[in-house]
Design a protein around this motif. Structure first.
Motif, PDB file in Angstrom:
ATOM      1  N   LEU A 169       1.376   6.616  10.855  1.00 53.09           N
ATOM      2  CA  LEU A 169       0.589   6.677  10.171  1.00 53.09           C
ATOM      3  C   LEU A 169       0.565   7.840   9.999  1.00 53.09           C
ATOM      4  N   GLU A 170      -0.497   8.249  11.222  1.00 57.17           N
ATOM      5  CA  GLU A 170      -1.120  10.041  11.182  1.00 57.17           C
ATOM      6  C   GLU A 170       0.468  10.467  11.542  1.00 57.17           C
ATOM      7  N   GLU A 171       1.495  10.272  12.558  1.00 56.71           N
ATOM      8  CA  GLU A 171       2.471  10.645  13.253  1.00 56.71           C
ATOM      9  C   GLU A 171       3.343  11.177  11.604  1.00 56.71           C
ATOM     10  N   LEU A 172       2.537   9.970  10.446  1.00 52.52           N
ATOM     11  CA  LEU A 172       3.902  10.175   9.687  1.00 52.52           C
ATOM     12  C   LEU A 172       2.798  11.595   8.022  1.00 52.52           C
ATOM     13  N   GLY A 173       1.258  11.591   8.531  1.00 51.74           N
ATOM     14  CA  GLY A 173       1.224  12.746   8.015  1.00 51.74           C
ATOM     15  C   GLY A 173       0.277  11.545   6.812  1.00 51.74           C
ATOM     16  N   PHE A 176       0.854  -1.085  -0.559  1.00 51.96           N
ATOM     17  CA  PHE A 176       0.297   0.290  -0.202  1.00 51.96           C
ATOM     18  C   PHE A 176       0.838   1.717  -0.049  1.00 51.96           C
ATOM     19  N   GLU A 177       0.340   2.535  -0.894  1.00 52.99           N
ATOM     20  CA  GLU A 177       1.317   3.741  -1.062  1.00 52.99           C
ATOM     21  C   GLU A 177       0.475   4.371  -0.980  1.00 52.99           C
ATOM     22  N   THR A 178      -0.178   5.744  -0.654  1.00 54.40           N
ATOM     23  CA  THR A 178      -0.161   7.218  -1.874  1.00 54.40           C
ATOM     24  C   THR A 178       0.337   7.134  -3.430  1.00 54.40           C
ATOM     25  N   PHE A 189       3.359   9.033  -3.013  1.00 52.97           N
ATOM     26  CA  PHE A 189       4.408   7.731  -2.519  1.00 52.97           C
ATOM     27  C   PHE A 189       5.118   8.778  -1.457  1.00 52.97           C
ATOM     28  N   ARG A 190       3.997   9.181  -0.086  1.00 48.24           N
ATOM     29  CA  ARG A 190       4.520  10.213   0.961  1.00 48.24           C
ATOM     30  C   ARG A 190       5.054   9.043   1.556  1.00 48.24           C
ATOM     31  N   LEU A 191       4.659   7.968   1.845  1.00 50.55           N
ATOM     32  CA  LEU A 191       5.344   7.171   2.758  1.00 50.55           C
ATOM     33  C   LEU A 191       6.865   6.758   2.481  1.00 50.55           C
ATOM     34  N   ARG A 192       7.671   5.930   0.889  1.00 53.87           N
ATOM     35  CA  ARG A 192       8.392   6.272   0.144  1.00 53.87           C
ATOM     36  C   ARG A 192       9.202   7.131   0.549  1.00 53.87           C
ATOM     37  N   TYR A 212      -5.708   7.002   5.958  1.00 55.71           N
ATOM     38  CA  TYR A 212      -6.386   6.035   5.559  1.00 55.71           C
ATOM     39  C   TYR A 212      -6.850   6.194   4.429  1.00 55.71           C
ATOM     40  N   GLU A 213      -7.401   6.837   4.075  1.00 54.81           N
ATOM     41  CA  GLU A 213      -8.474   7.479   2.706  1.00 54.81           C
ATOM     42  C   GLU A 213      -7.269   7.790   1.770  1.00 54.81           C
ATOM     43  N   ASP A 214      -5.695   8.168   1.925  1.00 52.16           N
ATOM     44  CA  ASP A 214      -5.107   8.487   1.323  1.00 52.16           C
ATOM     45  C   ASP A 214      -4.293   7.698   0.478  1.00 52.16           C
ATOM     46  N   LEU A 215      -4.461   5.888   1.223  1.00 54.15           N
ATOM     47  CA  LEU A 215      -3.796   4.770   1.171  1.00 54.15           C
ATOM     48  C   LEU A 215      -4.043   3.910   0.184  1.00 54.15           C
TER      49      LEU A 215
END
Length: 191
Positions: free
Chosen positions: A105-109, A40-42, A45-48, A112-115
């Motif tokens: 995930l919240e701490e990373l900004g 899963f990713e936005t 690619f905000r996780l990456r 769930y809707e972004d994933l």
């Protein structure tokens, strides 16, 4: 345990190197583990961008949601167990609340809707204890590609580094820059 620090070393292998390690380290007597990672990713690619990765892993009949984040000692992994129905909701774009991963995930900004579900990677794995570490041989399949990988998991960076280098030297395997599975997965997806 909801969180743990993962200290591991990775090296991609040629098929011949994989087969040599398989035979020399006597992996034929070790049970095969088949697992599938659902990534899963936005869209942007905000996780990456933050060095993080999010997956659901199916191993036997268990499903585990894992967020991996950079940590000074390796990777911080945060886990939640999911039901198969919850996994289905994640895959169709309706992620369920996750007790431990959600706050991270919240701490990373990231909401769930972004994933978005990005695809899967299946690994045929064998692992066994080796000199106070765990040595792992993986054969992974994704986007019409496959690769072979040696992983070594350790309790300390010093021990892991020493044993990993000894293993590579003993079997004359060159050390290769090896991206993690999710990076290889996304690279294959974009090829």
């Amino acid at each position: 345990m909801a969180q743990e620090i993962e200290i591991e070393f990775k090296n991609l292998l040629a098929e011949e190197e994989f087969n040599t390690l398989y035979q020399q380290l006597k992996f034929e007597s070790v049970a095969l583990i088949e697992q599938t990672n659902y990534y899963f990713e936005t869209d942007d690619f905000r996780l990456r961008e933050q060095g993080a990765a999010l997956r659901i892993r199916r191993k036997k009949e268990t499903w585990t949601l894992t967020l991996k984040q950079p940590h000074s000692e390796g990777l911080l992994e945060t886990h939640d167990s999911l039901t198969e129905e919850e996994v289905n909701q994640w895959i169709i774009g309706r992620p369920t609340q996750a007790e431990h991963v959600g706050p991270q995930l919240e701490e990373l900004g990231i909401s769930y809707e972004d994933l978005n579900y990005m695809g899967s990677l299946t690994t045929r794995r064998k692992e066994q204890p080796y000199k106070n570490t765990t040595v792992v041989l993986d054969h992974s399949f994704y986007y019409g590609k496959d690769d072979y990988e040696l992983e070594l998991e350790a309790d300390s960076r010093e021990t892991g580094e020493k044993v990993f280098q000894e293993l590579l030297d003993r079997y004359h395997i060159p050390r290769r820059k090896t991206d993690n599975k999710i990076k290889r997965f996304f690279q294959a997806k974009s090829d």
